[in-house]
Scaffold this motif. Sequence first.
Motif, PDB file in Angstrom:
ATOM      1  N   PRO A   1      -0.878  14.833 -12.955  1.00 51.24           N
ATOM      2  CA  PRO A   1      -0.258  15.664 -11.923  1.00 51.24           C
ATOM      3  C   PRO A   1      -0.857  17.058 -11.923  1.00 51.24           C
ATOM      4  CG  PRO A   1       1.244  15.345 -13.771  1.00 51.24           C
ATOM      5  CD  PRO A   1       0.084  14.421 -13.993  1.00 51.24           C
TER       6      PRO A   1
ATOM      7  N   SER B   1      -4.594   9.833 -11.970  1.00 48.02           N
ATOM      8  CA  SER B   1      -4.894  11.259 -12.085  1.00 48.02           C
ATOM      9  C   SER B   1      -3.688  12.013 -12.622  1.00 48.02           C
ATOM     10  CB  SER B   1      -5.285  11.842 -10.723  1.00 48.02           C
ATOM     11  OG  SER B   1      -6.447  11.214 -10.230  1.00 48.02           O
TER      12      SER B   1
ATOM     13  N   ARG C   1     -10.038   0.698  -0.916  1.00 43.51           N
ATOM     14  CA  ARG C   1      -8.728   1.329  -0.719  1.00 43.51           C
ATOM     15  C   ARG C   1      -7.917   1.296  -2.012  1.00 43.51           C
ATOM     16  NH1 ARG C   1      -4.222  -0.530   3.858  1.00 43.51           N
ATOM     17  NH2 ARG C   1      -2.814   1.259   3.565  1.00 43.51           N
TER      18      ARG C   1
ATOM     19  N   TRP D   1       0.802  -1.213   0.000  1.00 49.46           N
ATOM     20  CA  TRP D   1       0.000   0.000   0.000  1.00 49.46           C
ATOM     21  C   TRP D   1       0.842   1.272   0.000  1.00 49.46           C
ATOM     22  CZ3 TRP D   1      -4.760  -0.828  -1.365  1.00 49.46           C
ATOM     23  CH2 TRP D   1      -5.382  -2.044  -1.028  1.00 49.46           C
TER      24      TRP D   1
ATOM     25  N   ALA E   1      -9.211   3.828  -4.587  1.00 49.21           N
ATOM     26  CA  ALA E   1      -8.754   5.182  -4.301  1.00 49.21           C
ATOM     27  C   ALA E   1      -7.287   5.359  -4.699  1.00 49.21           C
ATOM     28  CB  ALA E   1      -8.950   5.493  -2.817  1.00 49.21           C
ATOM     29  N   LEU E   2      -6.459   4.349  -4.401  1.00 53.09           N
ATOM     30  CA  LEU E   2      -5.051   4.407  -4.763  1.00 53.09           C
ATOM     31  C   LEU E   2      -4.885   4.443  -6.282  1.00 53.09           C
ATOM     32  CD1 LEU E   2      -2.004   4.175  -4.104  1.00 53.09           C
ATOM     33  CD2 LEU E   2      -2.300   1.691  -4.052  1.00 53.09           C
ATOM     34  N   THR E   3      -5.677   3.628  -6.984  1.00 47.34           N
ATOM     35  CA  THR E   3      -5.588   3.561  -8.442  1.00 47.34           C
ATOM     36  C   THR E   3      -6.001   4.886  -9.076  1.00 47.34           C
ATOM     37  OG1 THR E   3      -6.039   1.186  -8.377  1.00 47.34           O
ATOM     38  CG2 THR E   3      -6.358   2.307 -10.479  1.00 47.34           C
ATOM     39  N   GLU E   4      -7.082   5.460  -8.585  1.00 46.31           N
ATOM     40  CA  GLU E   4      -7.519   6.752  -9.122  1.00 46.31           C
ATOM     41  C   GLU E   4      -6.452   7.813  -8.905  1.00 46.31           C
ATOM     42  OE1 GLU E   4      -9.954   7.413 -10.983  1.00 46.31           O
ATOM     43  OE2 GLU E   4     -10.989   5.494 -10.855  1.00 46.31           O
ATOM     44  N   GLU E   5      -5.764   7.737  -7.777  1.00 46.09           N
ATOM     45  CA  GLU E   5      -4.681   8.683  -7.511  1.00 46.09           C
ATOM     46  C   GLU E   5      -3.543   8.496  -8.511  1.00 46.09           C
ATOM     47  OE1 GLU E   5      -1.469   9.702  -3.944  1.00 46.09           O
ATOM     48  OE2 GLU E   5      -3.298   8.582  -3.476  1.00 46.09           O
ATOM     49  N   LEU E   6      -3.200   7.241  -8.800  1.00 48.60           N
ATOM     50  CA  LEU E   6      -2.127   6.965  -9.747  1.00 48.60           C
ATOM     51  C   LEU E   6      -2.498   7.395 -11.168  1.00 48.60           C
ATOM     52  CD1 LEU E   6      -1.032   3.399  -8.563  1.00 48.60           C
ATOM     53  CD2 LEU E   6       0.317   5.504  -8.385  1.00 48.60           C
TER      54      LEU E   6
END
Length: 272
Positions: A261, A259, A249, A135, A252-257
Amino acid sequence: MKTIVITGGTDGLGRALARKRLADGDHVVVIGRSHTKFAALGGGEFLPADLTLVSENRRVLAELGDRPIDALVLAAAYANFPRATTAEGIEHNFALYHLSRFLLADGLHDNLRATPGPVIIDTTVPGAPADAIHWDDPNLEHGYTWKAANLQSRRATFLRAAGRTRDNPVPHVLISPGFVRSSHQGSLTGVRRGLVSLLARLAGTAPERAIAPLDALIDQPPAEPLTAYQGRKRLPVDIGEDTLADAQRLAALTEELLSPPATPKARSPRDR
């Protein structure tokens, strides 16, 4: 006639399945990197793409548009044994085995729902342990091993599919076809490649035989939202609250990756 999209459809298992479904009269869309290998199939539609890149997956989705799709077969495979990152800075295995599958399965959901019996067939081997996700370091910048990368990507694929089981999803099948006699695309070199090639010739299943359970699942998808198979053998699938929490979880992590910059805000004259 069905419309079937196959990633990794120019080699091994994907190629054998593409050839079989073309012979059955289906429209097959092959996503791969070698136009020469595709041309040898003698039919179908080719979308060239490097699926390790998020931008290429998004381009493929745009090219497929809103056409109805009966089956999405996620069979693209390339084993990178030393740690490598893509041009976008993502660890290679995570990019191909998780992010690409995430983008295509979610991006084509409505296309699949437009047909009467849709299915997603994913050749990710089921059964990765629950603690396989790193994580705090999904790019495996610290303590990388190919095994750790492989288990993390397999667990991520399971969590992505498990997280959709409450949302009236397209049926998702995780299936391990076993050791298939193919070119085994990857970073194998020297003695290791020779040993794998020898083992494949001696103990591997011919792709034309290994596709049989996948072929059957395209015509008769399971009713359940998520199933797992080892060849034709049905495996148990346990989706508890802890699994669903990890699925959220991971989403959310995948969407952050995924997105872009943030663009630095321009300073006004009074800030200078």
